[in-house]
Design a protein around this motif. Structure first.
Motif, short mmCIF file in Angstrom:
data_model
loop_
_atom_site.label_atom_id
_atom_site.label_comp_id
_atom_site.label_asym_id
_atom_site.label_seq_id
_atom_site.Cartn_x
_atom_site.Cartn_y
_atom_site.Cartn_z
N VAL A 42 0.67 -1.16 0.07
CA VAL A 42 0.05 0.03 0.06
C VAL A 42 1.11 1.28 0.09
O VAL A 42 1.81 1.11 0.77
N ARG A 65 1.09 5.27 0.37
CA ARG A 65 0.31 6.46 0.70
C ARG A 65 1.10 7.86 0.11
O ARG A 65 2.25 7.70 0.64
N VAL A 99 -4.22 6.87 -1.81
CA VAL A 99 -3.63 5.77 -1.54
C VAL A 99 -3.66 4.80 -2.70
O VAL A 99 -4.60 4.92 -3.57
N GLU A 144 -2.16 0.89 -4.40
CA GLU A 144 -1.89 -0.36 -4.17
C GLU A 144 -1.20 -0.88 -5.21
O GLU A 144 -1.52 -0.90 -6.54
N VAL A 204 -8.20 -1.99 -2.29
CA VAL A 204 -7.76 -0.73 -2.91
C VAL A 204 -7.91 -0.55 -4.32
O VAL A 204 -8.63 -0.03 -5.14
N ALA A 217 -9.38 -4.01 4.19
CA ALA A 217 -10.21 -3.03 4.90
C ALA A 217 -11.93 -3.77 4.40
O ALA A 217 -11.78 -4.38 3.25
N PHE A 260 -10.74 4.00 3.29
CA PHE A 260 -9.22 3.51 3.63
C PHE A 260 -8.45 4.29 4.22
O PHE A 260 -7.02 4.33 4.28
N LEU A 304 -5.94 1.05 7.11
CA LEU A 304 -5.82 -0.46 6.49
C LEU A 304 -5.03 -1.41 7.43
O LEU A 304 -4.06 -0.96 7.85
#
Length: 347
Positions: free
Chosen positions: A30, A32, A41, A43, A287, A318, A342, A345
């Motif tokens: 992930v 950010r 966010v 993935e 995500v 999530a 999100f 997570l």
């Protein structure tokens, strides 16, 4: 844009057999980042054979300190899963800053964006009776489209399964996916048997090997079947597919394409050539799966897409903000990919 990268490891409920070996878990990252005060966010969930390895993905993400610049320099071109994470985080942040859903932001103010996207159910290789029961069950919960895996058993057995599926659910669209298992002769026998039994298919996906562009083009010309290409896009350029007339449908995996922007660019080129696009996942976490839903929604009136994959995971990062209901997924209204869903997570 500041960047933070966290790894995750999600087990599948049941190991899946594929042409490239079994899959029993999905490992990824992930990402950010903050753009002008808004967090995005992304993935990256690599799938070797389609994308770079997990280790190569991690190394690629370690090179990123300015995502906008990274997308422009091409340093992620050989790492599509890493590029997907960076691209998605950037567009999520920009959509949140604009107060728009990711689909609306990607599509633009004048685009038609779907509020709900139909999704196909998938039935693996199984006995004739098990296939009929699974297709009937999918129709009963609202799926209008079912994709059946073929090519594991003999062609005649797959035809028996398709006949049983059609009898079990007369009004459901059926797709068949051979995952490149057949020779040209086997694919032609399948096409002849489909015609002899009066069966209709929405399309036949990847009947031949990924490099067999001429063979796929010939099947299109010589049969009444619509041909969809999936695995081919991992090894052959989209330009080559379109120029040879090898497909009626492209199966687009945003993770393998390298992000929302590249996926939509391919879909636009395909549409200009009269070729449809279906958006699907690579068994991604929530995500990327939700982002793929937004991408599908930008197609305006999308066909059934391969996004109903959440149940393959034993756990997720999530709660799902867009669960499948009556064969459809509702696109989160925003802002961004899923509002604040999100914010936390489980990585």
């Amino acid at each position: 844009m500041t960047v933070d990268v966290s790894p995750f490891d999600l087990p599948l409920r049941t190991s899946l057999s594929t042409a490239r070996g079994p899959i029993d878990r999905r490992r990824g990252f992930v990402l950010r980042g903050t753009v002008d005060g808004s967090e995005g966010v992304g993935e990256a969930t690599p799938l070797p054979g389609w994308t770079e390895s997990v280790d190569d993905c991690r190394r690629a993400l370690e090179l990123v300190d300015d995502p906008g610049a990274a997308l422009g320099t091409g340093i992620l071109d050989d790492a599509p899963a890493a590029r997907h994470a960076v691209s998605l985080a950037l567009f999520d942040a920009r959509a949140r800053a604009a107060g728009e859903s990711l689909a609306r932001f990607l599509g633009g103010a004048s685009a038609t964006v779907a509020e709900r996207v139909p999704v196909n159910a998938t039935v693996g290789s199984a006995s004739v009776q098990e296939t009929a029961d699974a297709v009937r069950d999918a129709a009963a919960v609202g799926h209008d489209c079912v994709k059946m895996k073929v090519g594991v058993d003999a062609v005649d057995r797959d035809i028996e399964r398709l006949v049983a599926a059609r009898e079990a659910a007369p009004r459901v669209d059926l797709r068949a996916d051979a995952n490149g298992a057949w020779t040209r002769g086997e694919a032609e026998r399948f096409a002849d048997a489909i015609a002899d039994h009066g069966l209709s298919l929405d399309y036949l996906e990847q009947p031949l090997s990924s490099e067999a562009l001429a063979g796929h083009a010939a099947l299109r010309a010589e049969t009444d079947l619509r041909i969809a290409l999936d695995e081919t896009l991992a090894s052959v350029s989209v330009d080559a597919v379109l120029s040879t007339g090898a497909a009626d449908v492209l199966v687009l995996k945003p993770m393998a394409m390298g992000g929302p922007d590249r996926t939509l660019a391919v879909a636009e080129r395909a549409a200009e050539a009269g070729v449809d696009s279906v958006v699907t996942t690579t068994i991604d976490a929530v995500v990327a799966r939700t982002a793929a839903l937004h991408i599908a929604a930008t197609l305006g009136d999308p066909p059934a897409c391969g996004l109903a994959t959440a149940d393959l995971l034993a756990r997720d990062l999530a709660p799902d903000p867009a669960p499948v209901e009556a064969g459809r997924m509702t696109v989160p209204g925003g802002p961004g990919t899923a509002g604040d869903a999100f914010a936390t997570l489980d990585t």
